[in-house]
Design a protein around this motif. Structure first.
Motif, PDB file in Angstrom:
ATOM      1  N   LYS A 132       7.267  10.357   4.778  1.00 58.96           N
ATOM      2  CA  LYS A 132       6.582   9.591   5.825  1.00 58.96           C
ATOM      3  C   LYS A 132       6.173   8.221   5.287  1.00 58.96           C
ATOM      4  O   LYS A 132       6.401   7.192   5.935  1.00 58.96           O
ATOM      5  N   ASP A 133       5.607   8.203   4.080  1.00 59.12           N
ATOM      6  CA  ASP A 133       5.194   6.922   3.504  1.00 59.12           C
ATOM      7  C   ASP A 133       6.387   6.002   3.266  1.00 59.12           C
ATOM      8  O   ASP A 133       6.308   4.794   3.515  1.00 59.12           O
ATOM      9  N   LEU A 134       7.493   6.561   2.788  1.00 57.20           N
ATOM     10  CA  LEU A 134       8.677   5.717   2.575  1.00 57.20           C
ATOM     11  C   LEU A 134       9.248   5.207   3.893  1.00 57.20           C
ATOM     12  O   LEU A 134       9.690   4.053   3.982  1.00 57.20           O
ATOM     13  N   ALA A 135       9.241   6.054   4.919  1.00 61.73           N
ATOM     14  CA  ALA A 135       9.727   5.609   6.239  1.00 61.73           C
ATOM     15  C   ALA A 135       8.831   4.499   6.787  1.00 61.73           C
ATOM     16  O   ALA A 135       9.326   3.504   7.331  1.00 61.73           O
ATOM     17  N   LEU A 136       7.521   4.670   6.645  1.00 65.26           N
ATOM     18  CA  LEU A 136       6.602   3.623   7.093  1.00 65.26           C
ATOM     19  C   LEU A 136       6.781   2.344   6.274  1.00 65.26           C
ATOM     20  O   LEU A 136       6.661   1.237   6.807  1.00 65.26           O
TER      21      LEU A 136
ATOM     22  N   PHE B 214       0.828  -1.208   0.000  1.00 61.75           N
ATOM     23  CA  PHE B 214       0.000   0.000   0.000  1.00 61.75           C
ATOM     24  C   PHE B 214       0.867   1.266   0.000  1.00 61.75           C
ATOM     25  O   PHE B 214       0.603   2.222  -0.734  1.00 61.75           O
ATOM     26  N   LEU B 215       1.893   1.294   0.818  1.00 58.07           N
ATOM     27  CA  LEU B 215       2.656   2.518   1.077  1.00 58.07           C
ATOM     28  C   LEU B 215       3.499   3.008  -0.106  1.00 58.07           C
ATOM     29  O   LEU B 215       3.538   4.214  -0.376  1.00 58.07           O
ATOM     30  N   VAL B 216       4.162   2.115  -0.783  1.00 61.21           N
ATOM     31  CA  VAL B 216       5.084   2.564  -1.834  1.00 61.21           C
ATOM     32  C   VAL B 216       4.333   3.215  -3.005  1.00 61.21           C
ATOM     33  O   VAL B 216       4.653   4.348  -3.378  1.00 61.21           O
TER      34      VAL B 216
END
Length: 136
Positions: free
Chosen positions: A105-109, A76-78
């Protein structure tokens, strides 16, 4: 150490539960925003990602094939980082900075989700099931 990992899981998935609720209860508004970002079939994508976040979050939180849940959240995040937070397309400095923060933030998550994938593959304890995938 099991308790520390459990606390980490709770903190990690809290964001996804809040977002999943928004995707599933405010679908039209969120789909409109997704469509404005160029997401194809925005309504279906909004519903699908809401379910993905909910199932992935529950899996990580409860430790029911937590490795699979972490993988779902990574998946989902990438794409979300690149599709929804394309800061390089922004011309307004404030919008560019906001999107860059969300992108990072999305890449860190996503990195944290990969770390959880590995942790769960090692069968860390305080889980309902063992790992679905074996990573060594």
């Amino acid at each position: 150490m099991d308790v520390v990992l459990l606390i980490a899981r709770v903190l990690f998935v809290a964001l996804f539960f809040g977002s999943a609720v928004g995707h599933l209860t405010q679908t039209d508004g969120m789909a409109g925003y997704a469509a404005s970002k160029g997401v194809p079939m925005a309504r279906q994508a909004t519903l699908a990602t809401g379910v993905l976040m909910l199932l992935g979050g529950l899996s990580v939180l409860l430790g029911v094939w937590g490795d699979l849940g972490a993988l779902l959240l990574f998946v989902f995040l990438v794409p979300t980082a690149f599709m929804m937070h394309a800061f390089w397309r922004e011309t307004d400095a404030t919008a560019k900075q906001t999107e860059m923060i969300q992108f990072n933030k999305d890449l860190a998550l996503a990195g944290a989700a990969l770390a959880f994938l590995w942790v769960f593959s090692q069968d860390p304890g305080l889980t309902i099931t063992g790992p679905l995938f074996s990573m060594g």
